[in-house]
Scaffold this active site. Sequence first.
Site, PDB file in Angstrom:
ATOM      1  N   GLY A  12       0.787  -1.232   0.000  1.00 28.50           N
ATOM      2  CA  GLY A  12       0.000   0.000   0.000  1.00 28.50           C
ATOM      3  C   GLY A  12       0.814   1.274   0.000  1.00 28.50           C
ATOM      4  N   ASN A  14       1.432   3.022  -2.627  1.00 35.80           N
ATOM      5  CA  ASN A  14       0.691   3.953  -3.492  1.00 35.80           C
ATOM      6  C   ASN A  14      -0.510   4.541  -2.752  1.00 35.80           C
ATOM      7  OD1 ASN A  14       1.763   4.225  -6.370  1.00 35.80           O
ATOM      8  ND2 ASN A  14       1.953   2.040  -6.010  1.00 35.80           N
ATOM      9  N   ILE A  94     -10.591  -7.361 -12.580  1.00 32.90           N
ATOM     10  CA  ILE A  94     -11.823  -6.592 -12.336  1.00 32.90           C
ATOM     11  C   ILE A  94     -12.952  -7.215 -13.156  1.00 32.90           C
ATOM     12  CG2 ILE A  94     -12.892  -4.300 -12.566  1.00 32.90           C
ATOM     13  CD1 ILE A  94     -10.708  -4.488 -10.407  1.00 32.90           C
ATOM     14  N   ASN A 108      -5.796   2.703 -13.061  1.00 35.12           N
ATOM     15  CA  ASN A 108      -4.795   1.737 -12.619  1.00 35.12           C
ATOM     16  C   ASN A 108      -3.412   2.354 -12.757  1.00 35.12           C
ATOM     17  OD1 ASN A 108      -3.777  -0.935 -11.912  1.00 35.12           O
ATOM     18  ND2 ASN A 108      -3.157  -1.117 -14.065  1.00 35.12           N
ATOM     19  N   HIS A 110       0.381   1.268 -13.563  1.00 32.79           N
ATOM     20  CA  HIS A 110       1.182   0.147 -14.076  1.00 32.79           C
ATOM     21  C   HIS A 110       2.658   0.576 -14.084  1.00 32.79           C
ATOM     22  CE1 HIS A 110       2.142  -3.492 -16.238  1.00 32.79           C
ATOM     23  NE2 HIS A 110       2.951  -2.757 -16.989  1.00 32.79           N
ATOM     24  N   ASP A 151      -4.262  -3.624 -19.389  1.00 31.21           N
ATOM     25  CA  ASP A 151      -3.397  -2.440 -19.575  1.00 31.21           C
ATOM     26  C   ASP A 151      -3.624  -1.748 -20.923  1.00 31.21           C
ATOM     27  OD1 ASP A 151      -2.213  -3.098 -17.081  1.00 31.21           O
ATOM     28  OD2 ASP A 151      -0.720  -4.354 -18.060  1.00 31.21           O
TER      29      ASP A 151
HETATM   30  C1  GRF Z   1       3.148  -1.156  -7.603  1.00 34.75           C
HETATM   31  O1  GRF Z   1       4.390  -1.396  -8.183  1.00 34.75           O
HETATM   32  C2  GRF Z   1       2.133  -1.001  -8.687  1.00 34.75           C
HETATM   33  O2  GRF Z   1       2.600  -0.378  -9.824  1.00 34.75           O
HETATM   34  C3  GRF Z   1       1.842  -2.433  -8.978  1.00 34.75           C
HETATM   35  O3  GRF Z   1       1.808  -3.045  -7.705  1.00 34.75           O
HETATM   36  C4  GRF Z   1       2.651  -2.354  -6.819  1.00 34.75           C
HETATM   37  C5  GRF Z   1       1.875  -1.977  -5.591  1.00 34.75           C
HETATM   38  O4  GRF Z   1       2.665  -1.542  -4.548  1.00 34.75           O
HETATM   39  N1  GRF Z   1       0.713  -2.570  -9.838  1.00 34.75           N
HETATM   40  P1  GRF Z   1       2.010  -0.898  -3.240  1.00 34.75           P
HETATM   41  O5  GRF Z   1       1.063  -1.939  -2.632  1.00 34.75           O
HETATM   42  O6  GRF Z   1       1.291   0.351  -3.623  1.00 34.75           O
HETATM   43  O7  GRF Z   1       3.164  -0.624  -2.308  1.00 34.75           O
END
Ligand code: GRF
Length: 208
Positions: A12, A14, A94, A108, A110, A151
């Site tokens: 988490g 992000n 999804i 999303n 990526h 994607d």
């Molecule tokens: C990130 O690298 C994102 O791009 C990918 O999964 C990872 C998630 O990391 N799709 P986090 O859980 O946000 O640390």
Amino acid sequence: MLKLAVLVSGGGTNLQAILDAIDHGAITNAQVEVVISNNAGAYALERAAGKGIRHLCISPKDYESREAFNEDFLRQLDSYQVDLVVLAGFLVVIPPEMIAKYRNRIINIHPSLIPSFCGKGYYGLKVHEGVLARGAKVTGATVHFVDEGTDTGPIILQKAVEVQQNDTPEVLQRRVMEQAEWKILPQAIDLIANGRITVEDGRVRIAE
Ligand code: GRF
């Protein structure tokens, strides 16, 4: 106020970047309404709990069939009445019904520059392994709307990151997160929350 659902599977970071951006005013007019994980042990759920944000786990493993999961997943998401669904490292496919119902309302992140190193099989570290195996000198991250493909949806933002000579997949993954993902995901949410994004003929326009 744009209400967000953030869908996660792991650490988490992000999600944290989004929460920090809201706290610091880099994202305006948005709030995280709910965090949904398919993995009960995801640290992302603790991050949500720490902020007093509603959070829940829903996993296909707990259902008799994929159809039953898809139906309940959509029902639960609907119950939060969110405006935007943010996939932040969410590893479950999804449901097509959700994509149709939330058209151009699911984004999303990526970890590559789409259309390179994306599509089926390119997730997590596999993306960065692919970049290193090909000897690419530049990679990056992409925020895009989610459509029925893998994607393939309209691209909102991209940011390039240099690959360095001695990178391992783990080192490169971390650099892509720090230099690209944690920046462009909050930025994209802010643009959407402030009405600056439109989609025309499968392409995104950003209002000045
Ligand atoms: C990130 O690298 C994102 O791009 C990918 O999964 C990872 C998630 O990391 N799709 P986090 O859980 O946000 O640390």
